[in-house]
Design a protein around this motif. Structure first.
Motif, PDB file in Angstrom:
ATOM      1  N   GLY A   8      -3.668  11.380  -0.624  1.00 46.67           N
ATOM      2  CA  GLY A   8      -2.709  10.307  -0.412  1.00 46.67           C
ATOM      3  C   GLY A   8      -1.896  10.062  -1.668  1.00 46.67           C
ATOM      4  N   GLY A  10       0.419   7.489  -2.097  1.00 43.00           N
ATOM      5  CA  GLY A  10       0.992   6.148  -2.135  1.00 43.00           C
ATOM      6  C   GLY A  10       0.673   5.493  -3.471  1.00 43.00           C
ATOM      7  N   ALA A  12      -1.878   3.823  -4.359  1.00 40.53           N
ATOM      8  CA  ALA A  12      -3.258   4.053  -4.793  1.00 40.53           C
ATOM      9  C   ALA A  12      -3.388   5.423  -5.440  1.00 40.53           C
ATOM     10  CB  ALA A  12      -4.213   3.913  -3.604  1.00 40.53           C
ATOM     11  N   GLY A  37       5.029   8.557  -2.278  1.00 36.64           N
ATOM     12  CA  GLY A  37       5.291   7.108  -2.185  1.00 36.64           C
ATOM     13  C   GLY A  37       4.555   6.378  -1.077  1.00 36.64           C
ATOM     14  N   ALA A  40       5.576   2.958   0.745  1.00 37.79           N
ATOM     15  CA  ALA A  40       6.623   2.359  -0.092  1.00 37.79           C
ATOM     16  C   ALA A  40       7.806   3.321  -0.298  1.00 37.79           C
ATOM     17  CB  ALA A  40       6.038   1.963  -1.446  1.00 37.79           C
ATOM     18  N   TYR A 315      -1.666  -1.555   9.184  1.00 33.08           N
ATOM     19  CA  TYR A 315      -2.357  -2.797   8.773  1.00 33.08           C
ATOM     20  C   TYR A 315      -3.823  -2.738   9.183  1.00 33.08           C
ATOM     21  CZ  TYR A 315       2.206  -5.253   8.551  1.00 33.08           C
ATOM     22  OH  TYR A 315       3.483  -5.662   8.256  1.00 33.08           O
ATOM     23  N   ASN A 352      -1.364  -6.196  -0.754  1.00 29.31           N
ATOM     24  CA  ASN A 352       0.024  -5.958  -1.132  1.00 29.31           C
ATOM     25  C   ASN A 352       0.053  -4.816  -2.148  1.00 29.31           C
ATOM     26  OD1 ASN A 352       1.001  -8.092   0.442  1.00 29.31           O
ATOM     27  ND2 ASN A 352       0.524  -9.556  -1.185  1.00 29.31           N
TER      28      ASN A 352
END
Ligand code: FAD
Ligand code: UDP
Length: 400
Positions: A8, A10, A12, A37, A40, A315, A352
């Motif tokens: 991943g 992103g 993290a 990204g 995001a 989510y 967030n």
């Protein structure tokens, strides 16, 4: 050989890769998507407007550490997000503030005390606030709850307010003043050249290698780089249930469909960045990107968000039964000595961006220390804005 494989790319995955690289540890970051990204990611649309394909991302944090870390990779454009909710024929500030009350009910409240007295006259406090319904009723009472929260929540989650943990609605404060900003964090800004440019710089390090369009599970047998990496450690930032082949059944994640639209020769579509539609339409909100980016253009680009049960996981769904199922998966995760689970999907936390970065900085430092890098672990790193959640998550027993 990369001692660490990161699944991943992103916030993290990228934050951990950078933290490890600065400690002298190489990593291979794989992502199944064709871009860096994570959610995001941003890009220019066919008309040259910078848009967020996975929905609007507004950066805000109270963490100086997170702000300082990210500021190495971007300049910032100051931006304070404002949101209006369409209630009947009116467009009213959300979070609910004194203006909202005055405009909705034709009142003339002039002080915080008067607004508080109004809330006190309508609120329905309970002994124990467990659900989002308890929280909203205790703050603003039934009428405001119906007008602003019940319908939006039903659309967004496919659940009633009473079925969701209090933390969901607690993201939206109630105000007695006239502050109409969506967030009140100390640092509020957008990356000046966009998020993707920020990620490009964060990943631009000789010890970081990125491979896109590589599904970790499919690629394990096929990717030469993965096969060659013989990872000493894996960092996994995807959905937790997938890692364990859904052995306890699927962990519920909520999805969205994004409908992007460009309006040619229309300089502005709406007066603020986002308009919420709690009671009308199938979509929850419309965001106009020019407000966020400050871009000048003769046209404008907007996105509507349609919540969905199926589709890409976006989510976690915070409610007690899901938390219980998560805990069962978490026990399996904790028992993995050579895999670390971090991020919104892997930790099943309604994080967030800044909270993900805070958790990832802590994990990255700890992992660097464990793998013999040049950095030690710094517990202060984990102090995210809003809550101690990231700290708790990051200090979990994931390392041996
Ligand atoms: P992600 O960004 O989801 O990255 C995980 C990555 O892992 C993905 O790129 C995925 O492709 C990859 N992956 C998964 N499985 C595999 C696999 N098997 N193999 C390879 N790669 C894999 N936060 C804010 O602070 N402000 C906002 O305004 C805001 N708005 C949001 C709006 C929406 C609509 C959504 C959905 C989220 C929003 N967020 C916002 C939250 C923010 O997106 C997250 O906190 C953050 O992006 C999470 O980062 P992450 O690295 O944990 O996960
Ligand atoms: N919410 C609502 N009405 C609104 C805005 C938010 O009922 O006008 C509730 C809803 O349950 C939503 C939650 O508050 O899911 C959190 O809102 P936020 O804007 O933080 O959601 P996100 O940007 O994370 O989708």
């Amino acid at each position: 050989m990369s001692p660490v494989v990161i699944v991943g790319c992103g916030f993290a995955g990228a934050s951990i890769a950078r933290t490890l690289a600065e400690a002298g540890i190489a990593s291979l970051v794989v992502d199944k998507r064709p871009h860096i990204g994570g959610n995001a990611f941003d890009r220019r649309d066919a008309h040259g407007l910078l848009v967020h394909p996975y929905g609007p991302h507004i950066f805000h944090t109270n963490s100086e550490q997170v702000w300082t870390f990210l500021s190495q990779f971007t300049a910032w454009r100051p931006y304070e997000h404002r949101v209006l909710a369409k209630v009947g024929d009116q467009l009213l500030p959300i979070p609910i503030n004194r203006h909202t009350l005055n405009q909705l009910y034709g009142l003339a409240l002039t002080s915080d005390e008067q607004a508080q007295a109004y809330f006190d006259s309508v609120r329905q406090p309970t002994d124990k606030i467990l659900s989002s319904e308890d929280l909203v009723l205790a703050a603003v009472g039934p009428d405001l709850c119906e007008k602003f929260f019940r319908g939006y929540t039903q659309k967004q989650w496919g659940l009633d307010l009473s079925q969701l943990s209090a933390g969901v609605a607690a993201r939206i404060p109630t105000r007695t003043n006239l502050d109409d900003r969506y967030f009140t964090d100390r640092f509020q800004a957008m990356p000046a050249d966009g998020y993707t440019a920020l990620f490009e710089r964060m990943l631009d390090h000789p010890l970081i290698r990125v491979e896109l369009e590589q599904d970790y599970f499919a690629a394990q047998g096929s990717s030469k780089a993965l096969a060659a990496s013989k990872a000493r450690h894996t960092v996994y930032t995807g959905p937790l249930d997938r890692f364990f082949e859904y052995c306890f059944g699927p962990l519920p994640y909520r999805s969205l469909r994004f409908e992007h639209e460009h309006l040619a020769n229309r300089v502005q579509f709406q007066s603020v960045g986002t308009v919420n539609y709690p009671n009308d339409h199938d979509y929850t909100r419309i965001t106009e990107f020019k407000h966020l980016t400050g871009q000048s253009h003769p046209g404008t680009s907007i996105v509507r968000e349609y919540p969905m049960a199926e589709g890409e996981p976006f989510y976690p769904v915070p409610r007690p039964e899901n938390e219980a199922l998560f805990k069962r998966y978490q026990a399996l995760a904790d028992a993995q000595t050579d895999v670390t689970f971090v991020g919104r999907l892997a930790q099943y936390r309604y994080y967030n961006m800044d909270q993900v970065v805070a958790a990832s900085l802590a994990v990255g430092r700890r992992l660097a220390a464990q793998l013999g890098g040049r950095l030690g672990s710094d517990p202060e790193e984990a102090s995210a804005s809003h809550s101690g959640e990231a700290k708790a998550a990051a200090s979990g027993k994931r390392f041996h």
